[in-house]
Design a protein around this motif. Structure first.
Motif, mmCIF file in Angstrom:
data_model
loop_
_atom_site.group_PDB
_atom_site.id
_atom_site.type_symbol
_atom_site.label_atom_id
_atom_site.label_comp_id
_atom_site.label_asym_id
_atom_site.label_seq_id
_atom_site.Cartn_x
_atom_site.Cartn_y
_atom_site.Cartn_z
ATOM 1 N N PHE A 19 0.830 -1.203 0.000
ATOM 2 C CA PHE A 19 0.000 0.000 0.000
ATOM 3 C C PHE A 19 0.867 1.257 0.000
ATOM 4 O O PHE A 19 0.626 2.216 0.725
ATOM 5 N N VAL A 20 1.884 1.217 -0.864
ATOM 6 C CA VAL A 20 2.807 2.331 -1.022
ATOM 7 C C VAL A 20 2.046 3.568 -1.486
ATOM 8 O O VAL A 20 1.167 3.483 -2.330
ATOM 9 N N ASP A 21 2.364 4.683 -0.917
ATOM 10 C CA ASP A 21 1.774 5.996 -1.241
ATOM 11 C C ASP A 21 0.327 6.152 -0.782
ATOM 12 O O ASP A 21 -0.313 7.141 -1.125
ATOM 13 N N TRP A 22 -0.222 5.183 -0.063
ATOM 14 C CA TRP A 22 -1.536 5.382 0.525
ATOM 15 C C TRP A 22 -1.359 6.266 1.761
ATOM 16 O O TRP A 22 -0.504 5.977 2.604
ATOM 17 N N PRO A 23 -2.150 7.320 1.903
ATOM 18 C CA PRO A 23 -1.983 8.176 3.079
ATOM 19 C C PRO A 23 -2.366 7.486 4.399
ATOM 20 O O PRO A 23 -1.835 7.811 5.446
ATOM 21 N N ASN A 24 -3.263 6.525 4.329
ATOM 22 C CA ASN A 24 -3.746 5.839 5.531
ATOM 23 C C ASN A 24 -3.842 4.343 5.231
ATOM 24 O O ASN A 24 -4.933 3.785 5.149
ATOM 25 N N PRO A 25 -2.695 3.662 5.060
ATOM 26 C CA PRO A 25 -2.719 2.270 4.597
ATOM 27 C C PRO A 25 -3.181 1.280 5.656
ATOM 28 O O PRO A 25 -3.022 1.524 6.856
ATOM 29 N N ILE A 124 -16.997 5.725 -8.980
ATOM 30 C CA ILE A 124 -16.532 5.238 -7.687
ATOM 31 C C ILE A 124 -16.933 6.196 -6.583
ATOM 32 O O ILE A 124 -17.217 7.369 -6.830
ATOM 33 N N LEU A 125 -16.955 5.690 -5.392
ATOM 34 C CA LEU A 125 -17.146 6.491 -4.184
ATOM 35 C C LEU A 125 -16.081 6.041 -3.210
ATOM 36 O O LEU A 125 -15.897 4.829 -3.007
ATOM 37 N N ARG A 126 -15.341 6.964 -2.645
ATOM 38 C CA ARG A 126 -14.279 6.626 -1.697
ATOM 39 C C ARG A 126 -14.573 7.265 -0.348
ATOM 40 O O ARG A 126 -14.848 8.450 -0.278
ATOM 41 N N ASN A 127 -14.486 6.472 0.683
ATOM 42 C CA ASN A 127 -14.636 6.920 2.062
ATOM 43 C C ASN A 127 -13.234 6.907 2.676
ATOM 44 O O ASN A 127 -12.837 5.944 3.323
ATOM 45 N N TYR A 128 -12.439 7.932 2.415
ATOM 46 C CA TYR A 128 -11.031 7.936 2.754
ATOM 47 C C TYR A 128 -10.751 7.821 4.244
ATOM 48 O O TYR A 128 -9.684 7.337 4.634
ATOM 49 N N ASN A 129 -11.695 8.210 5.089
ATOM 50 C CA ASN A 129 -11.443 8.057 6.518
ATOM 51 C C ASN A 129 -11.527 6.588 6.952
ATOM 52 O O ASN A 129 -11.248 6.259 8.098
ATOM 53 N N ARG A 130 -11.882 5.680 6.015
ATOM 54 C CA ARG A 130 -11.905 4.226 6.285
ATOM 55 C C ARG A 130 -10.825 3.494 5.480
ATOM 56 O O ARG A 130 -10.830 2.275 5.405
ATOM 57 N N GLN A 131 -9.896 4.244 4.885
ATOM 58 C CA GLN A 131 -8.901 3.657 3.997
ATOM 59 C C GLN A 131 -8.034 2.608 4.691
ATOM 60 O O GLN A 131 -7.620 1.637 4.076
#
Length: 134
Positions: A19-25, A124-131
């Motif tokens: 999960f390289v470069d994911w802010p919240n892996p 798509i829909l992304r819920n980034y606080n659940r990443q």
């Protein structure tokens, strides 16, 4: 390189560096959980280090449709054909399925085009606080 479509003997300790470069892996424990909960999974292991160096997952109804949400190869192992082999093996696993979908960034369209996939529109829909998965 060893390719496996089962997770026997795989631990969270063998899943570091993804999960390289994911802010919240996801952490390695969550990564293992998502692999176990996938309909299909194929992992690439370095036989020398006994570490997982790449993986691909699929979610499917087992009848008509499948979705490939994740494909990743550790940076040190990129450009060695591992990702391509993982995709080919997964497509073979899903050979009896009518539609196989995936979403990718624009720069990856030529990669998937070369293996016979067609570009289409998607939403798509992304819920980034659940990443991180937790």
């Amino acid at each position: 390189m060893i390719y496996k479509n089962e997770l026997d003997g795989i631990s969270a300790d063998m899943l570091k560096g993804f999960f390289v470069d994911w802010p919240n892996p996801p952490n390695p424990e969550t990564h293992l959980k998502l692999l176990k909960n996938s309909s299909k999974v194929i992992i690439a292991m370095d036989r020398m280090s006994n570490q997982v160096v790449g993986f691909i997952t699929a979610i499917s109804d087992g009848v008509l449709s499948a979705y490939i949400p994740l494909l990743e190869v550790l940076p040190a192992y990129k450009n060695k054909g591992i990702g391509k082999e993982l995709v080919h093996r997964m497509l073979k696993e899903l050979d009896d399925i009518y539609m196989i979908d995936l979403c990718c960034d624009d720069d990856l369209v030529p990669y998937y085009d070369k293996i016979g996939m067609m570009q289409t529109n998607g939403m798509i829909l992304r819920n980034y606080n659940r990443q991180s998965g937790s």
